[in-house]
Design an enzyme around this catalytic site. Structure first.
Site, mmCIF file in Angstrom:
data_model
loop_
_atom_site.group_PDB
_atom_site.id
_atom_site.type_symbol
_atom_site.label_atom_id
_atom_site.label_comp_id
_atom_site.label_asym_id
_atom_site.label_seq_id
_atom_site.Cartn_x
_atom_site.Cartn_y
_atom_site.Cartn_z
ATOM 1 N N TYR A 282 4.155 -2.393 -40.153
ATOM 2 C CA TYR A 282 4.900 -1.230 -40.661
ATOM 3 C C TYR A 282 4.718 -1.163 -42.170
ATOM 4 O O TYR A 282 4.627 -2.198 -42.829
ATOM 5 C CB TYR A 282 6.397 -1.377 -40.367
ATOM 6 C CG TYR A 282 6.737 -1.431 -38.891
ATOM 7 C CD1 TYR A 282 6.873 -0.264 -38.158
ATOM 8 C CD2 TYR A 282 6.930 -2.650 -38.247
ATOM 9 C CE1 TYR A 282 7.190 -0.308 -36.808
ATOM 10 C CE2 TYR A 282 7.244 -2.702 -36.889
ATOM 11 C CZ TYR A 282 7.371 -1.525 -36.177
ATOM 12 O OH TYR A 282 7.689 -1.571 -34.844
ATOM 13 N N ASN B 86 7.195 -11.241 -27.574
ATOM 14 C CA ASN B 86 7.134 -10.309 -28.706
ATOM 15 C C ASN B 86 7.317 -11.077 -30.007
ATOM 16 O O ASN B 86 8.263 -11.864 -30.127
ATOM 17 C CB ASN B 86 8.249 -9.265 -28.570
ATOM 18 C CG ASN B 86 8.329 -8.351 -29.780
ATOM 19 O OD1 ASN B 86 7.457 -7.501 -29.960
ATOM 20 N ND2 ASN B 86 9.340 -8.524 -30.612
ATOM 21 N N GLU B 87 6.439 -10.845 -30.958
ATOM 22 C CA GLU B 87 6.560 -11.390 -32.331
ATOM 23 C C GLU B 87 7.109 -12.813 -32.338
ATOM 24 O O GLU B 87 8.084 -13.104 -33.036
ATOM 25 C CB GLU B 87 7.431 -10.459 -33.187
ATOM 26 C CG GLU B 87 6.798 -9.120 -33.438
ATOM 27 C CD GLU B 87 7.523 -8.244 -34.467
ATOM 28 O OE1 GLU B 87 8.638 -8.569 -34.892
ATOM 29 O OE2 GLU B 87 6.936 -7.194 -34.825
ATOM 30 N N GLU C 191 12.166 0.812 -26.923
ATOM 31 C CA GLU C 191 12.897 -0.459 -26.876
ATOM 32 C C GLU C 191 14.367 -0.169 -26.596
ATOM 33 O O GLU C 191 14.873 0.899 -26.956
ATOM 34 C CB GLU C 191 12.739 -1.163 -28.239
ATOM 35 C CG GLU C 191 13.544 -2.452 -28.359
ATOM 36 C CD GLU C 191 13.147 -3.323 -29.548
ATOM 37 O OE1 GLU C 191 12.293 -2.895 -30.348
ATOM 38 O OE2 GLU C 191 13.690 -4.434 -29.662
ATOM 39 N N ASN D 115 12.091 -6.981 -30.260
ATOM 40 C CA ASN D 115 12.970 -8.142 -30.398
ATOM 41 C C ASN D 115 13.967 -8.233 -29.239
ATOM 42 O O ASN D 115 14.387 -9.324 -28.866
ATOM 43 C CB ASN D 115 13.732 -8.052 -31.721
ATOM 44 C CG ASN D 115 12.798 -8.069 -32.924
ATOM 45 O OD1 ASN D 115 11.656 -8.531 -32.839
ATOM 46 N ND2 ASN D 115 13.266 -7.565 -34.053
ATOM 47 N N GLU E 5 2.559 -2.271 -32.135
ATOM 48 C CA GLU E 5 3.628 -1.676 -32.968
ATOM 49 C C GLU E 5 3.007 -1.283 -34.294
ATOM 50 O O GLU E 5 2.483 -2.151 -35.009
ATOM 51 C CB GLU E 5 4.778 -2.657 -33.218
ATOM 52 C CG GLU E 5 5.675 -2.879 -32.026
ATOM 53 C CD GLU E 5 6.903 -3.723 -32.364
ATOM 54 O OE1 GLU E 5 7.419 -3.615 -33.484
ATOM 55 O OE2 GLU E 5 7.320 -4.491 -31.480
ATOM 56 N N GLN F 23 8.521 3.795 -32.962
ATOM 57 C CA GLN F 23 8.686 3.920 -31.525
ATOM 58 C C GLN F 23 8.565 5.397 -31.165
ATOM 59 O O GLN F 23 7.970 6.140 -31.933
ATOM 60 C CB GLN F 23 10.011 3.304 -31.131
ATOM 61 C CG GLN F 23 10.055 1.805 -31.489
ATOM 62 C CD GLN F 23 11.242 1.058 -30.910
ATOM 63 O OE1 GLN F 23 11.980 1.540 -30.076
ATOM 64 N NE2 GLN F 23 11.438 -0.172 -31.374
HETATM 65 O O1 AHR Z 1 10.137 -1.685 -33.584
HETATM 66 C C1 AHR Z 1 11.225 -2.314 -34.187
HETATM 67 C C2 AHR Z 1 11.066 -3.825 -34.207
HETATM 68 O O2 AHR Z 1 10.024 -4.174 -35.075
HETATM 69 C C3 AHR Z 1 10.702 -4.484 -32.922
HETATM 70 O O3 AHR Z 1 11.801 -4.770 -32.132
HETATM 71 C C4 AHR Z 1 10.055 -5.761 -33.369
HETATM 72 O O4 AHR Z 1 9.079 -6.213 -32.468
HETATM 73 C C5 AHR Z 1 9.495 -5.427 -34.725
HETATM 74 O O5 AHR Z 1 9.871 -6.362 -35.673
#
Ligand code: AHR
Length: 497
Positions: free
Chosen positions: A243, A171-172, A26, A71, A291, A348
């Site tokens: 995450y 995205n999200e 990113e 993001n 992700e 990432q």
């Molecule tokens: O990977 C970091 C961030 O985590 C990304 O930009 C977003 O998509 C997620 O919230």
């Protein structure tokens, strides 16, 4: 502790789509600037790509890399990043509160991805933008020529189309933090219309519809149910993100988080299958877990960063040994769902919550999580086998009935090798594994790789690699029985052939 497992050649989950070993770059922190791209670095090529990073990424055999966000994409004007560098504007980057110089953009990323032999998974901006920009970017990337955008690509020096196959529709979009956050109906409608037009531009592409940003979202899993009502027939995958972190210092619960990941995947499969039935559809929706990782170490440091700098050190989690164990368990979970999870991206790849770290102007090094990712990517190609496991279990604060043994196996029909991936979650005891391999007559142990460390909080640095695998694992196979000892809190790869 003792556990049993049966591996049977014919009990197949599915062929493993190699793209489950994907990753993500990113425009965030030092992922691009100072990570994959650092002109002037002594080891950079003529394009400014760091060769040391290319080497570490190539070793991982990353098959696909998502770009440019995250993001970031929800406020990105892709046109800012193509054409002559001196004409590219500097912009306020609102997602991460930095300044984006646009020195690096779409064409540079496509070239970089080629240099590591990876496909590109491109995301379009459905935050501040929409159908028009998505179709223009696709025309710029994939149309052969003779139109405004495709000829502009040629003018920029790229005569051949980039042939980007896989595209994320935003995205999200379920997250209030997202620029242009949308309700599921708002997103579903926009994603459908964008999908429709993008497939008119290039019918060969595949599309990913946004889902929930994590299992704690109040709209999970209704967001998927509602948005897929709109997009189901127009897209090929639904996206999942997740995450984890050990914020309470409770390792037993932390290592059980892959059970939450499993629950997430199962819930989304059920949601997709409900829609399939409701729509009387012939199509089975696949999952793009685009992700996933551990992310929490850097949270406090990030709050202290001054806004509006260029490529600051953001989201620079320094991973511990226990993080590598959870990452191993997450990879095992993805493999257990190889029949429906066809794409997954460790988020990432470089510097930003990443297996690879760099020093600006200096060296590059491997975090603890590099190793399970490397092993799964290199040895986990082929057919995922359904493991029949009997393991003692434990209860933790957040999870009950957590098997000490977390394991899956992959059979590679080309090399005729089996790779058993296994985490022993026990914090105190080693685990004796008896594995029935009678359907693989004559197989013996090629090697038993172990990642172990007495210190769960051990981490690597540029100078010292405290956490690295060895091949001295204790296992042997005879008369169709594999016996292995998995040290307490360890990641293991037992290769048989
Ligand atoms: O990977 C970091 C961030 O985590 C990304 O930009 C977003 O998509 C997620 O919230």
């Amino acid at each position: 502790l003792k556990a049993k497992m049966i591996l049977e050649k014919d009990f197949k989950i599915s062929e493993v789509d190699p793209r489950i070993y994907g990753s993500f770059i990113e425009h965030l922190g030092r992922a691009v600037y100072g990570g994959i791209y650092e002109p002037g670095h002594h080891d950079a090529d003529e394009r400014g790509f760091r060769r040391d990073v290319i080497k570490l990424v190539s070793d991982l055999q990353v098959p696909i890399v998502r770009y440019p966000g995250g993001n970031f994409v929800s406020g990105y004007n892709w046109e800012d990043g193509v054409g002559a560098r001196e004409d590219r504007p500097r912009r306020l980057e609102l997602a991460w509160r930095t300044i984006e110089t646009n020195e690096f953009g779409t064409n540079e990323f496509i070239e970089w991805a080629r240099s590591v032999n990876a496909q590109v998974m491109m995301a379009v901006n459905l935050g501040t933008r929409g159908i028009d920009d998505a179709r223009n970017l696709l025309e710029y990337c994939n149309h052969p020529g003779g139109t405004y955008w495709s000829d502009l690509r040629k003018k920029h020096g790229y005569v051949q189309p980039h042939a980007v196959k896989t595209w994320c529709l935003g995205n999200e979009m379920d997250g209030p933090w997202q620029i242009g956050h949308k309700t599921a109906d708002e997103y579903g409608r926009l994603a459908l219309e964008t999908a429709k037009v993008m497939k008119w531009v290039d019918p060969t592409i595949e599309l990913v519809s946004c889902g929930s940003s994590n299992t704690s979202m109040p709209t999970f899993p209704q967001y998927e149910a509602t948005s897929l009502e709109h997009t189901y027939e127009a897209v090929d995958y639904v996206s999942l993100h997740q995450y984890y972190g050990n914020r309470d210092g409770d390792t037993a619960s932390y290592l059980a988080n892959s059970m939450d990941l499993d629950h997430f995947i199962k819930t989304i499969i059920s949601t997709c299958d409900y829609l399939k039935a409701k729509k009387r559809s012939k199509k089975t929706m696949n999952l793009s877990f685009d992700e996933w990782n551990v992310w929490f170490h850097s949270n406090e440091a990030d709050k202290k960063l001054e806004p509006w700098s260029i490529a600051p050190p953001q989201l620079e989690d320094i991973y511990t040994f226990e993080d590598a164990l959870l990452v191993g368990s997450m990879l095992i979970t993805l493999l257990k769902h190889a029949d429906r999870v066809k794409i997954a991206c460790m988020a990432q790849l470089v510097n930003v919550i990443a297996p690879i770290m760099t020093v600006n102007g200096g060296g590059a090094w491997k975090q603890t999580i590099y190793y399970p990712y490397l092993h799964a990517s290199v040895y986990g190609r082929g057919i995922a086998l359904q493991p029949v496991v009997s393991s003692p279990k434990y209860d933790s604060k957040s999870f009950t009935d957590v098997p000490y043994l977390d394991s899956v196996a992959v059979f590679n029909p080309e090399s005729e090798e089996i790779s058993i991936f296994a985490v022993n979650r026990s914090l105190d005891e080693s685990l004796i594994l008896d594995c029935d391999i009678r359907s693989f007559p004559g197989y013996s142990v090629i090697e038993h790789i172990v990642l172990e460390n007495d210190d769960l909080k051990a981490a690597n640095t540029l100078e010292i690699e405290r956490v690295k695998p060895h091949t001295g694992g204790d296992s042997s196979a005879r008369d169709g029985l594999l016996q292995a000892q998995l040290p307490k809190h360890s990641w293991n790869v037992i290769r048989l052939g």
